[in-house]
Design a protein around this motif. Sequence first.
Motif, PDB file in Angstrom:
ATOM      1  N   LEU A  35       3.105  39.700 -57.263  1.00  0.00           N
ATOM      2  CA  LEU A  35       2.003  40.594 -57.605  1.00  0.00           C
ATOM      3  C   LEU A  35       1.896  41.750 -56.615  1.00  0.00           C
ATOM      4  O   LEU A  35       1.522  42.868 -56.988  1.00  0.00           O
ATOM      5  CB  LEU A  35       0.690  39.806 -57.643  1.00  0.00           C
ATOM      6  CG  LEU A  35      -0.545  40.556 -58.144  1.00  0.00           C
ATOM      7  CD1 LEU A  35      -0.321  41.069 -59.570  1.00  0.00           C
ATOM      8  CD2 LEU A  35      -1.779  39.659 -58.097  1.00  0.00           C
ATOM      9  N   ASP A  36       2.261  41.498 -55.354  1.00  0.00           N
ATOM     10  CA  ASP A  36       2.169  42.544 -54.332  1.00  0.00           C
ATOM     11  C   ASP A  36       3.168  43.669 -54.558  1.00  0.00           C
ATOM     12  O   ASP A  36       3.083  44.713 -53.894  1.00  0.00           O
ATOM     13  CB  ASP A  36       2.384  41.952 -52.940  1.00  0.00           C
ATOM     14  CG  ASP A  36       1.208  41.085 -52.507  1.00  0.00           C
ATOM     15  OD1 ASP A  36       0.184  41.096 -53.209  1.00  0.00           O
ATOM     16  OD2 ASP A  36       1.330  40.383 -51.487  1.00  0.00           O
ATOM     17  N   PRO A  41      -2.234  44.477 -51.710  1.00  0.00           N
ATOM     18  CA  PRO A  41      -2.699  43.093 -51.497  1.00  0.00           C
ATOM     19  C   PRO A  41      -4.208  42.952 -51.365  1.00  0.00           C
ATOM     20  O   PRO A  41      -4.755  41.891 -51.652  1.00  0.00           O
ATOM     21  CB  PRO A  41      -1.986  42.692 -50.198  1.00  0.00           C
ATOM     22  CG  PRO A  41      -0.767  43.534 -50.157  1.00  0.00           C
ATOM     23  CD  PRO A  41      -1.174  44.848 -50.766  1.00  0.00           C
ATOM     24  N   ARG A  42      -4.897  44.022 -50.928  1.00  0.00           N
ATOM     25  CA  ARG A  42      -6.347  43.906 -50.771  1.00  0.00           C
ATOM     26  C   ARG A  42      -7.058  43.674 -52.117  1.00  0.00           C
ATOM     27  O   ARG A  42      -8.185  43.196 -52.156  1.00  0.00           O
ATOM     28  CB  ARG A  42      -6.913  45.145 -50.080  1.00  0.00           C
ATOM     29  CG  ARG A  42      -6.997  46.373 -50.947  1.00  0.00           C
ATOM     30  CD  ARG A  42      -7.879  47.442 -50.300  1.00  0.00           C
ATOM     31  NE  ARG A  42      -7.277  47.998 -49.131  1.00  0.00           N
ATOM     32  CZ  ARG A  42      -6.653  49.175 -49.094  1.00  0.00           C
ATOM     33  NH1 ARG A  42      -6.541  49.880 -50.199  1.00  0.00           N
ATOM     34  NH2 ARG A  42      -6.135  49.641 -47.991  1.00  0.00           N
ATOM     35  N   TYR A  43      -6.355  44.014 -53.213  1.00  0.00           N
ATOM     36  CA  TYR A  43      -6.952  43.827 -54.535  1.00  0.00           C
ATOM     37  C   TYR A  43      -6.427  42.578 -55.245  1.00  0.00           C
ATOM     38  O   TYR A  43      -6.797  42.338 -56.396  1.00  0.00           O
ATOM     39  CB  TYR A  43      -6.662  45.048 -55.422  1.00  0.00           C
ATOM     40  CG  TYR A  43      -7.147  46.353 -54.841  1.00  0.00           C
ATOM     41  CD1 TYR A  43      -8.497  46.546 -54.536  1.00  0.00           C
ATOM     42  CD2 TYR A  43      -6.267  47.400 -54.589  1.00  0.00           C
ATOM     43  CE1 TYR A  43      -8.948  47.746 -54.000  1.00  0.00           C
ATOM     44  CE2 TYR A  43      -6.704  48.605 -54.051  1.00  0.00           C
ATOM     45  CZ  TYR A  43      -8.043  48.763 -53.759  1.00  0.00           C
ATOM     46  OH  TYR A  43      -8.485  49.946 -53.225  1.00  0.00           O
ATOM     47  N   SER A  44      -5.609  41.800 -54.571  1.00  0.00           N
ATOM     48  CA  SER A  44      -4.973  40.656 -55.239  1.00  0.00           C
ATOM     49  C   SER A  44      -5.992  39.624 -55.709  1.00  0.00           C
ATOM     50  O   SER A  44      -5.954  39.175 -56.868  1.00  0.00           O
ATOM     51  CB  SER A  44      -3.949  40.003 -54.298  1.00  0.00           C
ATOM     52  OG  SER A  44      -2.873  40.872 -54.049  1.00  0.00           O
ATOM     53  N   ILE A 208       1.406  52.179 -50.690  1.00  0.00           N
ATOM     54  CA  ILE A 208       0.586  51.942 -51.875  1.00  0.00           C
ATOM     55  C   ILE A 208      -0.886  51.945 -51.489  1.00  0.00           C
ATOM     56  O   ILE A 208      -1.306  51.181 -50.609  1.00  0.00           O
ATOM     57  CB  ILE A 208       0.965  50.606 -52.543  1.00  0.00           C
ATOM     58  CG1 ILE A 208       2.360  50.707 -53.155  1.00  0.00           C
ATOM     59  CG2 ILE A 208      -0.057  50.220 -53.599  1.00  0.00           C
ATOM     60  CD1 ILE A 208       2.795  49.458 -53.898  1.00  0.00           C
ATOM     61  N   SER A 209      -1.658  52.804 -52.135  1.00  0.00           N
ATOM     62  CA  SER A 209      -3.107  52.816 -51.921  1.00  0.00           C
ATOM     63  C   SER A 209      -3.791  51.827 -52.852  1.00  0.00           C
ATOM     64  O   SER A 209      -4.632  51.037 -52.442  1.00  0.00           O
ATOM     65  CB  SER A 209      -3.671  54.221 -52.148  1.00  0.00           C
ATOM     66  OG  SER A 209      -3.113  55.135 -51.240  1.00  0.00           O
ATOM     67  N   CYS A 210      -3.423  51.877 -54.135  1.00  0.00           N
ATOM     68  CA  CYS A 210      -4.020  50.983 -55.126  1.00  0.00           C
ATOM     69  C   CYS A 210      -2.942  50.167 -55.831  1.00  0.00           C
ATOM     70  O   CYS A 210      -2.951  48.947 -55.796  1.00  0.00           O
ATOM     71  CB  CYS A 210      -4.832  51.780 -56.140  1.00  0.00           C
ATOM     72  SG  CYS A 210      -5.573  50.780 -57.449  1.00  0.00           S
ATOM     73  N   CYS A 211      -1.996  50.872 -56.478  1.00  0.00           N
ATOM     74  CA  CYS A 211      -0.933  50.177 -57.207  1.00  0.00           C
ATOM     75  C   CYS A 211       0.341  51.003 -57.127  1.00  0.00           C
ATOM     76  O   CYS A 211       0.366  52.095 -56.563  1.00  0.00           O
ATOM     77  CB  CYS A 211      -1.328  49.942 -58.664  1.00  0.00           C
ATOM     78  SG  CYS A 211      -1.638  51.470 -59.581  1.00  0.00           S
ATOM     79  N   ALA A 212       1.420  50.468 -57.700  1.00  0.00           N
ATOM     80  CA  ALA A 212       2.726  51.119 -57.593  1.00  0.00           C
ATOM     81  C   ALA A 212       2.747  52.496 -58.248  1.00  0.00           C
ATOM     82  O   ALA A 212       3.564  53.344 -57.893  1.00  0.00           O
ATOM     83  CB  ALA A 212       3.798  50.224 -58.212  1.00  0.00           C
ATOM     84  N   VAL A 213       1.840  52.732 -59.199  1.00  0.00           N
ATOM     85  CA  VAL A 213       1.814  54.022 -59.877  1.00  0.00           C
ATOM     86  C   VAL A 213       1.491  55.154 -58.904  1.00  0.00           C
ATOM     87  O   VAL A 213       2.023  56.256 -59.023  1.00  0.00           O
ATOM     88  CB  VAL A 213       0.792  53.994 -61.034  1.00  0.00           C
ATOM     89  CG1 VAL A 213       0.641  55.362 -61.665  1.00  0.00           C
ATOM     90  CG2 VAL A 213       1.216  52.970 -62.084  1.00  0.00           C
TER      91      VAL A 213
END
Length: 277
Positions: A35-36, A41-44, A208-213
Amino acid sequence: MSSSDARSNAPAYLGLGSVLAVALCTLWLALVGHLDLYINPRYSVFTIVLAAVAVPASIAGLVVIARGHGHTHGDDADEHEYEPDHDHGRRRPGRGRAVRLALGGAAAIVTVGVTVSMLVLPPTTLSARTAQQRSVDSATLSNATGSDAAVSLLGSEGVDTSQYGVKDWAALIRQTTDTTALVGKQVRLSGFVVPGQDGSFTLTRFVISCCAVDAQPVGLGVVTDAGDRPDAVPDEGQWVTVTGALAANPDQSADARIVIKAAKVTEIAQPKDPYEY
């Protein structure tokens, strides 16, 4: 449930099915430890909790619709979804209904395809080519790639830089007006190779700030003693650990004022967590 009921509920089936597919894929990625590769990871934990709630909720919604409780005025709606066929004396589906059914079918195929791909295909990280396309060697660096707190200036010998990563050094170099205090600082950093010229390359990581996008590549220039041996530079995309010292960039025309003068470049395997945050 009649066929007209099923058709009228097709969007609900598709929507809830999509939610269920995404939630299951999210839980599977978390279970296998991937998932990371997609989110910070802070949003996992938050993401996993939402996915865990979405699975039973979407299943319950599908059950309610299947039992007919989600159907309202389907027959009346169907009356407006058909056009008279004067040539054959019977009604035929309206153009709007046909378009919605076609779009619904296409969406269902895409949803199933994405789900199967996530479950079957191995996850991949962003590549060196992507880093080049997103201007890894740009002189600008957004706040999103900086540390949570401002990176400490290095005018004091008491500053501990042992935990600095590529992101921290890149942010520091770009935020410091007088880089002479950085010259000679010893570094040992890992990243992948974006090739340069004359025995140089950019040691790169994605942040990555939020996601891979929204991943942004950051990098530090590396110069070696292989200026006349370009074949000595590791291949594009190869992960390496560079040991050396910060030095003034010999290319005065370059935007980056500080580079790493490498004493040793060691090829390594891609780390389990290839991103910085």
